[in-house]
Design a protein around this motif. Structure first.
Motif, mmCIF file in Angstrom:
data_model
loop_
_atom_site.group_PDB
_atom_site.id
_atom_site.type_symbol
_atom_site.label_atom_id
_atom_site.label_comp_id
_atom_site.label_asym_id
_atom_site.label_seq_id
_atom_site.Cartn_x
_atom_site.Cartn_y
_atom_site.Cartn_z
ATOM 1 N N ASN A 1 19.792 43.685 44.547
ATOM 2 C CA ASN A 1 20.665 42.146 44.585
ATOM 3 C C ASN A 1 22.355 42.860 43.840
ATOM 4 O O ASN A 1 22.388 44.258 43.140
ATOM 5 C CB ASN A 1 20.351 41.822 42.786
ATOM 6 N N THR A 2 23.300 42.726 44.546
ATOM 7 C CA THR A 2 24.818 42.838 43.888
ATOM 8 C C THR A 2 25.349 42.046 43.428
ATOM 9 O O THR A 2 26.135 40.871 44.299
ATOM 10 C CB THR A 2 24.967 43.774 45.159
ATOM 11 N N SER A 3 25.679 41.378 41.843
ATOM 12 C CA SER A 3 26.809 40.004 41.142
ATOM 13 C C SER A 3 28.646 41.171 42.138
ATOM 14 O O SER A 3 28.419 42.281 41.231
ATOM 15 C CB SER A 3 25.925 39.985 40.383
ATOM 16 N N TRP A 4 29.249 40.580 41.959
ATOM 17 C CA TRP A 4 30.203 40.465 41.578
ATOM 18 C C TRP A 4 30.506 39.756 40.955
ATOM 19 O O TRP A 4 30.832 38.122 41.372
ATOM 20 C CB TRP A 4 31.258 40.613 43.325
ATOM 21 N N ILE A 5 30.899 39.800 39.718
ATOM 22 C CA ILE A 5 31.900 38.849 38.570
ATOM 23 C C ILE A 5 32.994 38.489 39.106
ATOM 24 O O ILE A 5 34.248 39.149 38.646
ATOM 25 C CB ILE A 5 31.732 38.922 37.645
ATOM 26 N N HIS A 6 34.152 37.260 39.124
ATOM 27 C CA HIS A 6 35.131 37.404 38.972
ATOM 28 C C HIS A 6 35.911 37.493 38.062
ATOM 29 O O HIS A 6 35.186 37.387 36.343
ATOM 30 C CB HIS A 6 35.403 35.405 39.468
#
Length: 272
Positions: free
Chosen positions: A155-160
């Protein structure tokens, strides 16, 4: 003693190793002996044993993972997990259970969890998040899966950046997506999600994390979360799952023009 032809000798060795795996000589997830050791045991050369292992790998009994040896997969694989389109409230803690997870089971983390700024160099993901490639954004990274199973997904999440401060202090390994709950609570309720699915070959690092060979395709699922207040992206999450662990399920709907039954041919003849 009968000597088997070279072209079938490796199949004979594969059959013997298969029988030993099925008999439980090696536990699921255990490492098999080295090719050289098998070669001595079976009186064969290393290349012949290598072909035997390759045959077992094709059948799903073992995986030869570079740098980690030959691992037993027989007995470790769950039935393929259907992946629908329903997002549920998690029953264990604050947050959501996305389609790859059931709200009834506990997932665990494998290895290190990360929650810190990083460069988003992937132009495809950057475009989906609405930032320039190379931008520094908050990155959340984990390898997770159901307890007692092999790693299921990366899981790789990129947060604005506009919402990063809201979740910058959240534990890197919170249960059930507390960070999404925080973003919604800060004025972005309800987050709406879209997923993009595609099959591809894994990178070397991904294969190592999932304990699979680089020859096994993966399912890449990119989830784009948009704010319920302005419709703009707040997060992009990439899931990478070994293709033998998951299958997607889609219920097809009829278009309005396909709702009425086809006219009966006999009725057409009468009208003519």
């Amino acid at each position: 003693m009968l000597t088997l032809p070279v072209h079938s000798r490796y199949l004979d060795i594969a059959g013997k190793i298969r029988e030993r795996i099925e008999a439980g000589e090696w536990e699921p997830g255990a490492r098999l002996p080295r090719l050289d050791d098998f070669a001595v045991e079976y009186g064969a050369n290393r290349d012949t044993v290598g072909r035997a292992i390759a045959a077992l790998e094709t059948e799903g009994y073992v995986w030869a993972v570079q740098g980690r040896g030959i691992a037993v997969r027989h007995g470790t694989m769950r039935p393929r997990r259907p992946r629908g389109d329903l997002v549920k409230r998690n029953e264990q803690s604050t947050g959501y259970s996305f389609p790859s997870a059931s709200s009834q089971e506990v997932w665990i983390r494998h290895g290190e969890a990360i929650n810190e700024p990083a460069r988003l160099d992937n132009p495809r993901l950057a475009k989906l998040l609405g930032v320039e490639p190379g931008s520094r954004v908050l990155r959340r990274f984990r390898v997770t899966g159901p307890a007692s199973e092999a790693p299921f997904q990366i899981n790789t999440s990129w947060i604005h950046p506009r919402v990063a401060d809201i979740v910058s202090d959240v534990d890197a390994n919170p249960a059930a997506g507390e960070w999404l709950y925080r973003i919604e609570k800060a004025g972005h309720w309800p987050i709406q999600w879209m997923e993009i699915h595609r099959a591809r070959m894994p990178r070397k690092d991904e294969a190592g994390l999932l304990e699979i060979p680089t020859s096994l395709p993966v399912l890449e699922i990119v989830r784009v979360g948009t704010s319920g207040s302005d419709g703009k992206p707040v997060e992009v999450t990439e899931y990478v799952v070994a293709s033998d662990r998951v299958e997607t399920v889609h219920v097809l709907r009829r278009d309005a023009g396909a709702q009425v039954p086809w006219p009966d041919e006999s009725d057409s003849e009468v009208r003519a």
